[in-house]
Design a protein around this motif. Structure first.
Motif, PDB file in Angstrom:
ATOM      1  N   GLU A   1       0.837  -1.186   0.000  1.00 55.10           N
ATOM      2  CA  GLU A   1       0.000   0.000   0.000  1.00 55.10           C
ATOM      3  C   GLU A   1       0.875   1.240   0.000  1.00 55.10           C
ATOM      4  OE1 GLU A   1      -2.797  -0.116   3.175  1.00 55.10           O
ATOM      5  OE2 GLU A   1      -3.740  -1.989   2.515  1.00 55.10           O
ATOM      6  N   GLY A   2       0.266   2.374  -0.302  1.00 56.77           N
ATOM      7  CA  GLY A   2       0.994   3.632  -0.334  1.00 56.77           C
ATOM      8  C   GLY A   2       0.534   4.480  -1.486  1.00 56.77           C
TER       9      GLY A   2
ATOM     10  N   ALA B   1      -1.079   3.195  -5.088  1.00 55.35           N
ATOM     11  CA  ALA B   1      -1.098   1.748  -4.913  1.00 55.35           C
ATOM     12  C   ALA B   1      -2.351   1.142  -5.532  1.00 55.35           C
ATOM     13  CB  ALA B   1      -1.021   1.399  -3.433  1.00 55.35           C
ATOM     14  N   LYS B   2      -2.412  -0.198  -5.508  1.00 56.83           N
ATOM     15  CA  LYS B   2      -3.599  -0.910  -5.968  1.00 56.83           C
ATOM     16  C   LYS B   2      -4.478  -1.363  -4.807  1.00 56.83           C
ATOM     17  CE  LYS B   2      -2.383  -2.663 -10.533  1.00 56.83           C
ATOM     18  NZ  LYS B   2      -3.620  -2.242 -11.230  1.00 56.83           N
ATOM     19  N   MET B   3      -4.072  -1.017  -3.602  1.00 66.46           N
ATOM     20  CA  MET B   3      -4.873  -1.376  -2.432  1.00 66.46           C
ATOM     21  C   MET B   3      -4.640  -0.332  -1.356  1.00 66.46           C
ATOM     22  SD  MET B   3      -5.056  -5.014  -0.383  1.00 66.46           S
ATOM     23  CE  MET B   3      -3.505  -4.837   0.492  1.00 66.46           C
ATOM     24  N   GLY B   4      -5.727  -0.059  -0.580  1.00 63.63           N
ATOM     25  CA  GLY B   4      -5.636   0.922   0.506  1.00 63.63           C
ATOM     26  C   GLY B   4      -6.926   0.994   1.297  1.00 63.63           C
ATOM     27  N   THR B   5      -7.056   2.026   2.127  1.00 63.36           N
ATOM     28  CA  THR B   5      -8.270   2.242   2.930  1.00 63.36           C
ATOM     29  C   THR B   5      -8.725   3.688   2.789  1.00 63.36           C
ATOM     30  OG1 THR B   5      -6.992   2.796   4.909  1.00 63.36           O
ATOM     31  CG2 THR B   5      -7.600   0.461   4.589  1.00 63.36           C
TER      32      THR B   5
ATOM     33  N   THR C   1      -5.145   7.489  -7.081  1.00 68.27           N
ATOM     34  CA  THR C   1      -4.148   6.449  -7.424  1.00 68.27           C
ATOM     35  C   THR C   1      -4.012   6.359  -8.937  1.00 68.27           C
ATOM     36  OG1 THR C   1      -3.552   4.113  -7.325  1.00 68.27           O
ATOM     37  CG2 THR C   1      -5.913   4.641  -7.242  1.00 68.27           C
TER      38      THR C   1
ATOM     39  N   ALA D   1     -11.879  -0.814   3.149  1.00 69.73           N
ATOM     40  CA  ALA D   1     -10.696  -1.263   2.377  1.00 69.73           C
ATOM     41  C   ALA D   1     -11.071  -1.372   0.908  1.00 69.73           C
ATOM     42  CB  ALA D   1     -10.209  -2.603   2.892  1.00 69.73           C
TER      43      ALA D   1
ATOM     44  N   MET E   1      -9.529  -2.370  -3.229  1.00 70.68           N
ATOM     45  CA  MET E   1      -8.482  -3.069  -3.997  1.00 70.68           C
ATOM     46  C   MET E   1      -8.839  -3.016  -5.481  1.00 70.68           C
ATOM     47  SD  MET E   1      -6.901  -6.915  -3.579  1.00 70.68           S
ATOM     48  CE  MET E   1      -8.429  -7.742  -3.965  1.00 70.68           C
TER      49      MET E   1
END
Length: 586
Positions: free
Chosen positions: A509-510, A513-517, A530, A579, A581
């Motif tokens: 994550e960051g 990214a392709k995933m996060g909250t 993103t 969350a 993704m």
């Protein structure tokens, strides 16, 4: 010349090394001087030999051979000595000395000493030396045009050392020289011309069970079966020796088990032989065969027709190491045109270890510079040039300094986690070249592989494009993993399975990214930034931490791949942490 001076010179000439001095003195001196010297120096003409190329001198020469004492010299003044039966040497240390041997490719002629077979000659050999140690012979020509069957020129069997120097044997029905059980043998400037000419079968030099010997500047030309037939030769050396223009092999060293000590060939050469120029076959035991700076030209000529099987150098069924250093094989037409030859530069089969360190290997237009059946090991070292006769320049890739032919392999050590091929790197940086660097003609060719003994197929293969493919060993490989595009890796034919509990998918994550909250703000949209978002992205949402008036519902209300943003909304009063993704379709 005073008697004491003559005696000193003749005694010094009695040894092998003094034959040249003794010959000059005897040809100029008288029988009285020879007698006064006290040396057993017998002139065949003193026993009635004529040497005029007409009279049969067999009995007279044999009388001199019978009369000589141990270590004595039987001298043949310049002339042609006709014989009708074999001359037998029976006294230890006998030395046969002439005035001059032929210096050309033909036996016979003026101003030389020749032993010639008369029409009707019968016998196994023109000169028979059996069980006689320390025999020597020099400055003589043996001419066998009138021999028949398998008659040999010079037969040396069952004795100790012998030395042959400046001798030419020509046109015998059988072998030029047949040597068996003599150790050591020393030959210098010895030639055999057209052995087997009348019978169609004969070796120039037929060496059987010979060890600890030296051959220097010896030539076999036009010999029918092979120039050199070697079945023995342990711990022996050939320097500047040659075989040419025969319908068979040039050098054929074969069928020798329990070899004790190696063989060395330095600066030896072949040209225009009908079969392989230099053939090693069915050798085992201790030691190695070394070829240093040898040259093999136009062999496999086959009377101008060429072949599809012959090589400049062939190694077949050898269980001892064969080391080639600076070997040259040149493929070209014969002197009178015809097909190019040889078909292979080097042909290796059923052999444990052959190495090529430097050299030039060429072949005809449809052959191969190196032909190998994949058995044993065949490392080919730096600076080995290869070519076909149709190529204008030899091939050498300077970015590939160490090369092996297809299917080469190393044997793994029996000790766990060790290998026969090991290299330790020190001071390496991130920009260093790889330890193993292979070039391939196409992306789908195989670079590395692993096969279990007894299984028909490799279980693991790395292709030239980097794709790895796996299988069960008995069926076609069905599982792959590799590069699918720019910055994309995966499988085109298999599921990705995490079969061990506690293991699975991990995504960083960051930023971008392709995933996060993200935290919901009720029905007010929350914008997520993103650049990983694309027009084909699938966005998955799940409530991570309920808060506020949690409705358990979150959805994407808008997405802009160009701007790299998407918006998430929930129900009124919902401030849960969600969350997200991104997943791309394959």
């Amino acid at each position: 010349m005073e008697a004491s001076r003559r005696r000193l010179l003749f005694r010094s000439a009695a040894g092998i090394g003094g034959l040249a001095v003794a010959t000059g003195i005897a040809s100029a001196g008288s029988a009285e001087a020879v007698t006064a010297s006290g040396v057993d120096w017998l002139n065949v003409r003193d026993y009635g030999a004529v040497g005029d190329g007409k009279h049969d001198d067999t009995a007279q020469i044999q009388s001199a051979l019978n009369a000589v004492t141990a270590g004595g010299v039987v001298y043949f003044p310049n002339g042609v000595y006709e014989i009708s039966a074999p001359l037998a040497v029976t006294v230890a240390g006998t030395k046969l000395v002439g005035d001059k041997a032929s210096t050309g490719y033909s036996a016979g002629g003026s101003n030389q000493t020749t032993i010639d077979a008369l029409p009707g000659f019968t016998g196994a050999a023109m000169l028979q030396v059996s069980g006689v140690p320390d025999f020597a012979m020099r400055d003589l020509t043996v001419h066998g045009t009138n021999t028949t069957g398998t008659t040999v020129g010079v037969s040396l069997t069952g004795a100790g050392s012998c030395m042959i120097e400046n001798v030419l044997v020509g046109r015998t029905a059988g072998d030029g020289f047949f040597v068996q059980g003599n150790n050591p043998v020393v030959m210098r400037q010895v030639g055999v011309w057209h052995a087997g000419a009348s019978s169609g079968a004969g070796y120039g030099f037929n060496l059987q069970a010979i060890t600890d010997s030296w051959y220097t500047d010896c030539l076999a030309s036009g010999c029918q079966t092979a120039g050199w037939n070697i079945q023995g030769g342990d711990n022996s050396t050939w320097i500047g020796c040659r075989a040419e223009d025969g319908p068979g092999y040039g050098f054929h060293f074969h069928d020798r088990a329990n070899l004790f000590g190696g063989l060395t060939f330095v600066g030896c050469s072949t040209d225009l032989n009908g079969k392989d120029g230099f053939r090693l076959e069915n050798l085992s035991g201790n030691g190695a065969v070394q070829l240093n700076a040898c040259e093999f030209r136009r062999d496999g000529n086959n009377a101008g027709a060429g072949t599809t099987t012959c090589a400049g150098t062939a190694v077949v069924g050898c269980a001892i190491p064969v080391l080639l250093d600076g070997t040259t094989v040149t493929a070209r037409q014969g002197d009178h045109g015809g097909a190019d030859a040889p078909h292979y530069g080097l042909n290796v089969s059923r052999s444990v270890y052959v190495s090529v360190n430097g050299g030039y290997l060429s072949c005809d237009a449809t052959g191969a510079p190196v032909q190998w059946d994949g058995q044993g090991a065949l490392p080919i070292g730096p600076a080995v040039l290869t070519a076909t006769v149709s190529a204008s320049v030899p091939t050498y890739n300077t970015s590939r300094p160490w090369n092996t032919t297809p299917n080469s392999h190393f044997d793994q050590s029996a000790t766990q986690d060790t290998s026969v091929l090991t290299q330790t790197l020190s001071g390496a940086t991130s920009g260093s070249n790889p330890l193993i660097h292979q070039y391939h003609p196409a992306a789908t060719t195989k670079g590395l592989g692993l096969q279990i003994s007894g299984e028909p197929l490799m279980r693991w293969v790395v292709q030239a494009d980097g794709t790895q493919v796996w299988g069960g060993g008995s069926t076609t490989r069905d599982t792959s993993w590799g590069r699918l595009g720019p910055a994309a890796i995966g499988s085109i034919d298999s599921d990705i399975v995490a079969a061990l509990p506690g293991r699975g998918l991990r995504i960083a994550e960051g930023t971008n990214a392709k995933m996060g909250t993200a935290d919901l703000r009720g029905t007010t949209g929350v914008v997520v930034n993103t650049t990983a978002l694309t027009g084909g992205s699938r966005i998955f949402l799940t409530v991570q931490k309920p808060a506020g008036t949690a409705g358990g519902v979150a959805y994407v209300s808008a997405a802009d791949p160009v701007a790299g943003t998407f918006t998430i909304k929930g129900v009124a009063g919902d401030t849960s942490t969600v969350a997200w993704m991104l997943v791309e379709s394959a």
